[in-house]
Design a protein around this motif. Sequence first.
Motif, PDB file in Angstrom:
ATOM      1  N   LEU A  53      64.394  18.787  -2.343  1.00 53.08           N
ATOM      2  CA  LEU A  53      64.615  18.436  -3.859  1.00 53.08           C
ATOM      3  C   LEU A  53      63.540  19.090  -4.642  1.00 53.08           C
ATOM      4  O   LEU A  53      63.522  18.681  -5.764  1.00 53.08           O
ATOM      5  CB  LEU A  53      64.789  16.959  -4.068  1.00 53.08           C
ATOM      6  N   ASN A  54      62.720  20.148  -4.410  1.00 49.39           N
ATOM      7  CA  ASN A  54      61.840  20.648  -5.141  1.00 49.39           C
ATOM      8  C   ASN A  54      62.308  21.540  -6.344  1.00 49.39           C
ATOM      9  O   ASN A  54      61.494  22.083  -6.928  1.00 49.39           O
ATOM     10  CB  ASN A  54      60.602  21.176  -4.444  1.00 49.39           C
ATOM     11  N   ASP A  55      63.628  21.661  -6.229  1.00 45.94           N
ATOM     12  CA  ASP A  55      64.010  22.252  -7.546  1.00 45.94           C
ATOM     13  C   ASP A  55      65.036  21.699  -8.159  1.00 45.94           C
ATOM     14  O   ASP A  55      65.999  22.036  -9.207  1.00 45.94           O
ATOM     15  CB  ASP A  55      64.785  23.751  -6.983  1.00 45.94           C
ATOM     16  N   LEU A  56      64.918  20.292  -8.279  1.00 46.45           N
ATOM     17  CA  LEU A  56      65.766  19.341  -9.006  1.00 46.45           C
ATOM     18  C   LEU A  56      65.626  19.617 -10.520  1.00 46.45           C
ATOM     19  O   LEU A  56      64.374  19.860 -11.037  1.00 46.45           O
ATOM     20  CB  LEU A  56      65.326  18.076  -8.783  1.00 46.45           C
ATOM     21  N   PRO A  57      66.677  19.901 -11.319  1.00 47.98           N
ATOM     22  CA  PRO A  57      66.368  19.907 -12.861  1.00 47.98           C
ATOM     23  C   PRO A  57      65.832  18.852 -13.344  1.00 47.98           C
ATOM     24  O   PRO A  57      65.878  17.581 -13.171  1.00 47.98           O
ATOM     25  CB  PRO A  57      68.066  20.043 -13.328  1.00 47.98           C
ATOM     26  N   LEU A  58      64.766  19.132 -14.369  1.00 48.45           N
ATOM     27  CA  LEU A  58      64.143  18.287 -15.362  1.00 48.45           C
ATOM     28  C   LEU A  58      64.856  18.215 -16.583  1.00 48.45           C
ATOM     29  O   LEU A  58      65.015  19.249 -17.269  1.00 48.45           O
ATOM     30  CB  LEU A  58      62.663  18.682 -15.269  1.00 48.45           C
ATOM     31  N   GLU A  59      64.373  17.105 -17.516  1.00 48.47           N
ATOM     32  CA  GLU A  59      64.700  17.094 -18.805  1.00 48.47           C
ATOM     33  C   GLU A  59      63.304  16.549 -19.487  1.00 48.47           C
ATOM     34  O   GLU A  59      62.943  15.375 -19.094  1.00 48.47           O
ATOM     35  CB  GLU A  59      66.004  16.646 -19.372  1.00 48.47           C
ATOM     36  N   ASP A  60      63.059  16.956 -20.802  1.00 45.52           N
ATOM     37  CA  ASP A  60      61.976  16.261 -21.425  1.00 45.52           C
ATOM     38  C   ASP A  60      62.298  14.965 -22.187  1.00 45.52           C
ATOM     39  O   ASP A  60      63.329  14.785 -22.880  1.00 45.52           O
ATOM     40  CB  ASP A  60      61.133  17.145 -22.443  1.00 45.52           C
ATOM     41  N   VAL A  61      61.703  13.867 -22.112  1.00 44.95           N
ATOM     42  CA  VAL A  61      61.979  12.723 -22.746  1.00 44.95           C
ATOM     43  C   VAL A  61      60.626  12.256 -23.519  1.00 44.95           C
ATOM     44  O   VAL A  61      59.520  12.840 -23.072  1.00 44.95           O
ATOM     45  CB  VAL A  61      62.239  11.472 -21.858  1.00 44.95           C
ATOM     46  N   GLU A  62      60.612  11.558 -24.688  1.00 48.77           N
ATOM     47  CA  GLU A  62      59.519  11.162 -25.468  1.00 48.77           C
ATOM     48  C   GLU A  62      59.117   9.869 -24.557  1.00 48.77           C
ATOM     49  O   GLU A  62      59.807   8.599 -24.157  1.00 48.77           O
ATOM     50  CB  GLU A  62      59.872  10.695 -26.551  1.00 48.77           C
ATOM     51  N   SER A  72      57.552  14.446 -21.975  1.00 46.32           N
ATOM     52  CA  SER A  72      57.282  14.560 -20.621  1.00 46.32           C
ATOM     53  C   SER A  72      58.355  14.631 -19.836  1.00 46.32           C
ATOM     54  O   SER A  72      59.456  13.959 -20.059  1.00 46.32           O
ATOM     55  CB  SER A  72      56.253  13.241 -20.195  1.00 46.32           C
ATOM     56  N   PRO A  73      58.369  15.294 -18.731  1.00 43.08           N
ATOM     57  CA  PRO A  73      59.638  15.426 -17.782  1.00 43.08           C
ATOM     58  C   PRO A  73      60.164  14.366 -17.006  1.00 43.08           C
ATOM     59  O   PRO A  73      59.156  13.740 -16.455  1.00 43.08           O
ATOM     60  CB  PRO A  73      59.323  16.944 -17.048  1.00 43.08           C
ATOM     61  N   VAL A  74      61.447  14.055 -16.995  1.00 38.54           N
ATOM     62  CA  VAL A  74      62.051  13.450 -15.760  1.00 38.54           C
ATOM     63  C   VAL A  74      63.171  13.928 -15.305  1.00 38.54           C
ATOM     64  O   VAL A  74      63.600  14.993 -15.703  1.00 38.54           O
ATOM     65  CB  VAL A  74      62.586  12.093 -16.577  1.00 38.54           C
ATOM     66  N   VAL A  75      63.462  13.415 -14.166  1.00 40.53           N
ATOM     67  CA  VAL A  75      64.552  14.343 -13.367  1.00 40.53           C
ATOM     68  C   VAL A  75      65.911  13.982 -14.041  1.00 40.53           C
ATOM     69  O   VAL A  75      66.159  12.868 -14.738  1.00 40.53           O
ATOM     70  CB  VAL A  75      64.625  13.755 -11.848  1.00 40.53           C
ATOM     71  N   ALA A  76      66.488  15.074 -14.500  1.00 36.54           N
ATOM     72  CA  ALA A  76      67.851  15.159 -15.108  1.00 36.54           C
ATOM     73  C   ALA A  76      68.950  14.056 -14.449  1.00 36.54           C
ATOM     74  O   ALA A  76      69.197  14.088 -13.361  1.00 36.54           O
ATOM     75  CB  ALA A  76      68.311  16.337 -15.418  1.00 36.54           C
ATOM     76  N   GLY A  77      69.435  13.029 -15.218  1.00 37.62           N
ATOM     77  CA  GLY A  77      69.941  11.916 -14.706  1.00 37.62           C
ATOM     78  C   GLY A  77      71.389  12.416 -14.122  1.00 37.62           C
ATOM     79  O   GLY A  77      72.277  13.375 -14.624  1.00 37.62           O
ATOM     80  N   ARG A  78      71.907  11.899 -13.344  1.00 44.83           N
ATOM     81  CA  ARG A  78      73.223  11.814 -12.746  1.00 44.83           C
ATOM     82  C   ARG A  78      73.736  13.167 -12.315  1.00 44.83           C
ATOM     83  O   ARG A  78      74.644  13.601 -12.456  1.00 44.83           O
ATOM     84  CB  ARG A  78      74.316  11.160 -13.848  1.00 44.83           C
ATOM     85  N   LYS A  79      72.568  13.744 -11.940  1.00 44.40           N
ATOM     86  CA  LYS A  79      72.740  15.070 -11.205  1.00 44.40           C
ATOM     87  C   LYS A  79      73.014  15.263  -9.662  1.00 44.40           C
ATOM     88  O   LYS A  79      73.702  16.350  -9.226  1.00 44.40           O
ATOM     89  CB  LYS A  79      71.950  16.172 -11.765  1.00 44.40           C
ATOM     90  N   SER A 102      68.978   6.986  -8.772  1.00 45.74           N
ATOM     91  CA  SER A 102      70.157   7.105  -9.461  1.00 45.74           C
ATOM     92  C   SER A 102      71.165   8.101  -8.906  1.00 45.74           C
ATOM     93  O   SER A 102      72.303   8.074  -9.307  1.00 45.74           O
ATOM     94  CB  SER A 102      69.895   7.930 -10.753  1.00 45.74           C
ATOM     95  N   ALA A 103      70.750   8.495  -7.703  1.00 49.59           N
ATOM     96  CA  ALA A 103      71.893   9.426  -7.127  1.00 49.59           C
ATOM     97  C   ALA A 103      73.100   8.758  -6.827  1.00 49.59           C
ATOM     98  O   ALA A 103      73.263   7.615  -6.543  1.00 49.59           O
ATOM     99  CB  ALA A 103      71.361  10.155  -5.824  1.00 49.59           C
ATOM    100  N   LYS A 104      74.247   9.678  -6.859  1.00 47.24           N
ATOM    101  CA  LYS A 104      75.758   8.988  -6.600  1.00 47.24           C
ATOM    102  C   LYS A 104      75.841   9.256  -4.858  1.00 47.24           C
ATOM    103  O   LYS A 104      75.136  10.157  -4.439  1.00 47.24           O
ATOM    104  CB  LYS A 104      76.731   9.586  -7.422  1.00 47.24           C
ATOM    105  N   ILE A 105      76.591   8.433  -4.321  1.00 48.09           N
ATOM    106  CA  ILE A 105      76.782   8.503  -2.739  1.00 48.09           C
ATOM    107  C   ILE A 105      78.259   8.934  -2.583  1.00 48.09           C
ATOM    108  O   ILE A 105      79.085   8.042  -2.541  1.00 48.09           O
ATOM    109  CB  ILE A 105      76.109   7.535  -2.267  1.00 48.09           C
ATOM    110  N   ILE A 135      74.297  18.849  -4.562  1.00 50.93           N
ATOM    111  CA  ILE A 135      75.155  17.793  -3.377  1.00 50.93           C
ATOM    112  C   ILE A 135      74.097  18.142  -2.066  1.00 50.93           C
ATOM    113  O   ILE A 135      73.837  19.228  -1.755  1.00 50.93           O
ATOM    114  CB  ILE A 135      76.504  18.215  -3.166  1.00 50.93           C
ATOM    115  N   VAL A 136      73.602  16.817  -1.563  1.00 51.02           N
ATOM    116  CA  VAL A 136      72.887  16.854  -0.199  1.00 51.02           C
ATOM    117  C   VAL A 136      73.663  16.545   0.579  1.00 51.02           C
ATOM    118  O   VAL A 136      74.089  15.208   0.781  1.00 51.02           O
ATOM    119  CB  VAL A 136      71.545  16.001  -0.625  1.00 51.02           C
TER     120      VAL A 136
END
Length: 217
Positions: A53-62, A72-79, A102-105, A135-136
């Motif tokens: 998962l070292n290429d998971l997308p990130l998004e910045d949050v305050e 600061s970055p967090v893993v982009a949700g629901r992805k 938060s991963a869906k299964i 998808i993993v």
Amino acid sequence: MSTIPYGPEDNVFVQEHPLIKHKITMIRDKNTGTNEFRKIIEEIAMLEGFEALNDLPLEDVEVETPIEKCMSPVVAGRKLAIVPILRAGLGMVSGITSLVPSAKIGHIGLYRDPVTHEPHEYYCKLPSPIEERTIVVLDPMLATGGSASDAIRMIKEKGGKQIKFICIIAAPEGVERLHKDHPDVQIYIGQVDRQLNENAYICPGLGDAGDRIFGTK
Ligand code: PRP
Ligand code: URA
């Protein structure tokens, strides 16, 4: 043990971390009981998942630190979608959700015919929309490669695009088949073993992963 003529340039990643190697030796041991076996499968899944998962997308949050506000970055949700192949893949799920709660299964049910060793589908339920997710796919064993290849085909037929496969032990035959059928899929492997036997079991392997995880026979 064996080597394979594939590397990261072919989307095939064989793990080199000493902790993964150590833990694989523990689950190979026929005297390792169900409880410990389950726990170690989960730990190996977590270690392999960390790498995969070292290429998971990130998004910045305050965020407000005790000093000041910053972005600061967090893993982009629901992805992220995790898809274990039943049954044995179930044993790896908690290792990945401990990294990304938060991963869906989703679930794919396949069993190998004991004579032909061909996979047979009995269940498929994936999180929606699947198109937008990483998808993993999880299965500790990549033997002939038939189950993993079919599971990934089913996911693609439902719209899945960005797919990774994580296994713990692979036979060279399975790596070749999966890479040939799905060259776009990143394959993460804990250890490549020598070969398949006449019953399509991995040698030396660890036996039947589903039976060892669930204590059945
Ligand atoms: C095992 C394993 C894989 C498959 C690998 O499952 O968990 O799904 O075999 O073999 P392949 O690469 O040759 O397809 P099995 O069919 O025994 O089902 P189970 O997990 O329900 O025991
Ligand atoms: N499935 C397993 O659980 N083990 C093998 O060695 C091959 C397929």
